[in-house]
Design a protein around this motif. Structure first.
Motif, mmCIF file in Angstrom:
data_model
loop_
_atom_site.group_PDB
_atom_site.id
_atom_site.type_symbol
_atom_site.label_atom_id
_atom_site.label_comp_id
_atom_site.label_asym_id
_atom_site.label_seq_id
_atom_site.Cartn_x
_atom_site.Cartn_y
_atom_site.Cartn_z
ATOM 1 N N SER A 1 0.839 -1.193 0.000
ATOM 2 C CA SER A 1 0.000 0.000 0.000
ATOM 3 C C SER A 1 0.872 1.240 0.000
ATOM 4 O O SER A 1 2.059 1.178 0.364
ATOM 5 C CB SER A 1 -0.898 -0.007 1.242
ATOM 6 O OG SER A 1 -1.555 1.236 1.408
ATOM 7 N N SER A 2 0.295 2.333 -0.379
ATOM 8 C CA SER A 2 0.953 3.620 -0.159
ATOM 9 C C SER A 2 0.890 3.924 1.331
ATOM 10 O O SER A 2 -0.113 3.630 1.992
ATOM 11 C CB SER A 2 0.228 4.717 -0.940
ATOM 12 O OG SER A 2 0.547 5.985 -0.420
ATOM 13 N N PRO A 3 1.941 4.522 1.912
ATOM 14 C CA PRO A 3 1.883 4.896 3.340
ATOM 15 C C PRO A 3 0.788 5.919 3.621
ATOM 16 O O PRO A 3 0.353 6.069 4.772
ATOM 17 C CB PRO A 3 3.280 5.459 3.617
ATOM 18 C CG PRO A 3 3.841 5.810 2.280
ATOM 19 C CD PRO A 3 3.238 4.857 1.310
ATOM 20 N N ALA A 4 0.311 6.599 2.594
ATOM 21 C CA ALA A 4 -0.771 7.563 2.784
ATOM 22 C C ALA A 4 -2.115 6.861 2.995
ATOM 23 O O ALA A 4 -3.043 7.448 3.561
ATOM 24 C CB ALA A 4 -0.863 8.487 1.577
ATOM 25 N N ARG A 5 -2.205 5.599 2.566
ATOM 26 C CA ARG A 5 -3.457 4.840 2.705
ATOM 27 C C ARG A 5 -3.438 3.972 3.970
ATOM 28 O O ARG A 5 -4.415 3.951 4.732
ATOM 29 C CB ARG A 5 -3.705 3.985 1.463
ATOM 30 C CG ARG A 5 -4.934 3.090 1.547
ATOM 31 C CD ARG A 5 -5.187 2.366 0.237
ATOM 32 N NE ARG A 5 -5.807 3.237 -0.739
ATOM 33 C CZ ARG A 5 -7.119 3.447 -0.835
ATOM 34 N NH1 ARG A 5 -7.955 2.862 0.011
ATOM 35 N NH2 ARG A 5 -7.612 4.246 -1.755
ATOM 36 N N LEU A 6 -2.339 3.230 4.177
ATOM 37 C CA LEU A 6 -2.230 2.338 5.338
ATOM 38 C C LEU A 6 -0.805 2.402 5.894
ATOM 39 O O LEU A 6 0.148 2.656 5.144
ATOM 40 C CB LEU A 6 -2.570 0.898 4.942
ATOM 41 C CG LEU A 6 -4.044 0.603 4.635
ATOM 42 C CD1 LEU A 6 -4.180 -0.737 3.927
ATOM 43 C CD2 LEU A 6 -4.885 0.637 5.908
ATOM 44 N N CYS A 7 -0.665 2.124 7.163
ATOM 45 C CA CYS A 7 0.656 2.160 7.799
ATOM 46 C C CYS A 7 1.388 0.845 7.572
ATOM 47 O O CYS A 7 0.779 -0.219 7.423
ATOM 48 C CB CYS A 7 0.509 2.393 9.304
ATOM 49 S SG CYS A 7 -0.220 3.983 9.730
ATOM 50 N N ALA A 8 2.723 0.914 7.549
ATOM 51 C CA ALA A 8 3.551 -0.282 7.401
ATOM 52 C C ALA A 8 3.232 -1.277 8.504
ATOM 53 O O ALA A 8 3.066 -0.900 9.674
ATOM 54 C CB ALA A 8 5.024 0.097 7.448
ATOM 55 N N GLY A 9 3.128 -2.563 8.121
ATOM 56 C CA GLY A 9 2.883 -3.604 9.096
ATOM 57 C C GLY A 9 1.434 -3.770 9.506
ATOM 58 O O GLY A 9 1.126 -4.602 10.365
ATOM 59 N N THR A 10 0.533 -2.993 8.916
ATOM 60 C CA THR A 10 -0.898 -3.132 9.232
ATOM 61 C C THR A 10 -1.357 -4.558 8.973
ATOM 62 O O THR A 10 -1.037 -5.142 7.931
ATOM 63 C CB THR A 10 -1.738 -2.162 8.377
ATOM 64 O OG1 THR A 10 -1.390 -0.822 8.705
ATOM 65 C CG2 THR A 10 -3.223 -2.380 8.611
ATOM 66 N N ALA B 1 2.344 -0.119 -14.205
ATOM 67 C CA ALA B 1 1.175 0.723 -13.942
ATOM 68 C C ALA B 1 0.512 0.342 -12.620
ATOM 69 O O ALA B 1 0.061 1.225 -11.871
ATOM 70 C CB ALA B 1 0.175 0.600 -15.084
ATOM 71 N N ILE B 2 0.457 -0.961 -12.310
ATOM 72 C CA ILE B 2 -0.112 -1.403 -11.033
ATOM 73 C C ILE B 2 0.680 -0.809 -9.874
ATOM 74 O O ILE B 2 0.108 -0.294 -8.901
ATOM 75 C CB ILE B 2 -0.113 -2.947 -10.957
ATOM 76 C CG1 ILE B 2 -1.144 -3.515 -11.929
ATOM 77 C CG2 ILE B 2 -0.409 -3.414 -9.528
ATOM 78 C CD1 ILE B 2 -1.076 -5.018 -12.082
ATOM 79 N N ILE B 3 2.005 -0.853 -9.984
ATOM 80 C CA ILE B 3 2.857 -0.290 -8.930
ATOM 81 C C ILE B 3 2.649 1.214 -8.833
ATOM 82 O O ILE B 3 2.534 1.784 -7.744
ATOM 83 C CB ILE B 3 4.333 -0.631 -9.192
ATOM 84 C CG1 ILE B 3 4.553 -2.148 -9.022
ATOM 85 C CG2 ILE B 3 5.248 0.142 -8.251
ATOM 86 C CD1 ILE B 3 5.916 -2.623 -9.450
ATOM 87 N N GLY B 4 2.576 1.884 -9.989
ATOM 88 C CA GLY B 4 2.363 3.331 -10.002
ATOM 89 C C GLY B 4 1.051 3.732 -9.348
ATOM 90 O O GLY B 4 0.995 4.693 -8.572
ATOM 91 N N LEU B 5 -0.014 2.984 -9.633
ATOM 92 C CA LEU B 5 -1.313 3.269 -9.030
ATOM 93 C C LEU B 5 -1.280 3.027 -7.521
ATOM 94 O O LEU B 5 -1.911 3.763 -6.747
ATOM 95 C CB LEU B 5 -2.391 2.399 -9.677
ATOM 96 C CG LEU B 5 -2.759 2.743 -11.120
ATOM 97 C CD1 LEU B 5 -3.631 1.645 -11.722
ATOM 98 C CD2 LEU B 5 -3.470 4.094 -11.188
ATOM 99 N N VAL C 1 -4.141 4.783 -4.924
ATOM 100 C CA VAL C 1 -5.448 4.441 -5.503
ATOM 101 C C VAL C 1 -6.044 3.206 -4.837
ATOM 102 O O VAL C 1 -7.261 3.059 -4.714
ATOM 103 C CB VAL C 1 -5.310 4.222 -7.025
ATOM 104 C CG1 VAL C 1 -6.606 3.725 -7.631
ATOM 105 C CG2 VAL C 1 -4.858 5.517 -7.699
ATOM 106 N N GLY C 2 -5.193 2.283 -4.392
ATOM 107 C CA GLY C 2 -5.659 1.067 -3.749
ATOM 108 C C GLY C 2 -4.474 0.256 -3.269
ATOM 109 O O GLY C 2 -3.336 0.730 -3.268
ATOM 110 N N ILE C 3 -4.736 -0.994 -2.870
ATOM 111 C CA ILE C 3 -3.664 -1.898 -2.473
ATOM 112 C C ILE C 3 -3.418 -2.895 -3.602
ATOM 113 O O ILE C 3 -4.267 -3.094 -4.466
ATOM 114 C CB ILE C 3 -4.007 -2.645 -1.168
ATOM 115 C CG1 ILE C 3 -5.229 -3.562 -1.375
ATOM 116 C CG2 ILE C 3 -4.240 -1.654 -0.037
ATOM 117 C CD1 ILE C 3 -5.451 -4.529 -0.257
ATOM 118 N N SER C 4 -2.256 -3.530 -3.582
ATOM 119 C CA SER C 4 -1.955 -4.502 -4.634
ATOM 120 C C SER C 4 -1.133 -5.649 -4.073
ATOM 121 O O SER C 4 -0.505 -5.549 -3.022
ATOM 122 C CB SER C 4 -1.228 -3.837 -5.809
ATOM 123 O OG SER C 4 -0.053 -3.206 -5.382
#
Length: 301
Positions: free
Chosen positions: A168-177, A224-228, A233-236
């Motif tokens: 995830s982006s750190p803006a969406r979820l915290c590391a280790g969630t 593109a998945i990594i960029g999103l 935009v979401g998790i992957s």
């Protein structure tokens, strides 16, 4: 009757079209048609019925097919037994994923050029199930894909396995969630399209655990998945080692999964009836060179 004529006939029959067979033998379609016509004139019988939209084997063609296969195989055996060890030439058409193309493939090409300078490489980057079909049709010589060969005409050999994790982006979820099944209702999943091995593994995983994903964003490009994902935009679902440089730069964070994640196995696939020495040599080199732990040089520090 010559071996070249038999090869033209055999591959046209096995691959279903003259154009694909010509590509396999690295000749023009007109040259391949001429060889088949010469073979038909030599034996005094038509091998293909050309009255329809697609040429189909006649009874004489069906009768000759197995003999042609045996003759081609005998030639390959003779070359091997007589230590006919000249470097292979021509073109090797290989299919691979974007992950392969940006990790081990550059090193593989360097070694191939060093050991077999007369052999040209034509890579095609695509998704696993699409590459399967191209190998089966004879448009590719080999491919490295997720999962074993899907068709009976194909053989496969496992070459590597990769651990994946949720990112995830750190803006969406915290590391280790700790990411739980219920959270798929809150966060969109950015996934590969349905003809990729990664998507099939993900779909099997959510089905096995009866998970309901509220929103899936499908994309046919790993970059593109990594960029999103970096954009929030979401998790992957991504290869652990591959994205570590992006984690170090704090562009992505790894999540802990409440449920165990699948291990993705990669295989080399090729046609069972393709006994060329080129296939043997390139397959051997792939087994030695495929290494998904290699970093994407574009992300190096």
């Amino acid at each position: 009757m010559t071996l070249n004529q038999l090869k033209a006939f055999y591959w046209a029959a096995k691959l279903g079209t003259f154009s694909i067979a010509a590509g396999r033998l690295h000749v023009t379609q007109s040259s391949l048609s001429k060889r088949i016509a010469e073979l038909e004139a030599n034996i005094g019988k038509l091998l293909f019925d050309r009255s329809g939209k697609r040429a189909v084997l006649t009874d004489a063609g069906e009768s000759l097919l197995e003999t042609a296969r045996q003759m081609i195989e005998l030639e390959e055996q003779a070359r091997s037994r007589l230590a006919f060890e000249h470097d292979p030439g021509g073109v090797c058409r290989i299919g691979l994923s974007e992950l392969s193309a940006t990790t081990w493939f550059p090193g593989f090409v360097g070694r191939l050029r060093s050991e077999y300078p007369d052999l040209a490489i034509e890579p095609q980057v695509g998704l696993s199930r699409s590459l399967d079909k191209l190998v089966e049709r004879g448009e590719l010589d080999l491919a490295v894909v997720v999962g074993a060969a899907s068709g009976q005409a194909l053989a496969s050999h496992e070459v590597s396995s990769i651990k994946f994790s949720w990112l995830s982006s750190p803006a969406r979820l915290c590391a280790g969630t700790l990411f739980k099944a219920t959270q798929f209702q809150e966060h969109p999943v950015i996934s590969s399209t349905s003809d990729s091995g990664l998507a099939m593994a993900f779909e099997s995983w959510i089905a096995a655990h009866d998970i309901n994903v509220r929103q899936t964003i499908s994309c046919n490009s790993l970059t593109a998945i990594i960029g999103l994902t970096v954009a929030g935009v979401g998790i992957s679902f991504l290869p652990q080692q591959y994205v570590q440089p992006l984690e170090k730069k704090r562009l992505l964070v790894a999540l802990r999964s409440e449920l165990p994640l699948p291990l993705l196995k990669y295989n080399i696939i090729w046609r069972r009836d393709d006994t060329r020495r080129l296939i043997f040599l390139v397959k051997k080199l792939l087994l030695e060179e495929v290494d998904f732990s290699k970093a994407n040089t574009l992300w190096a520090d």
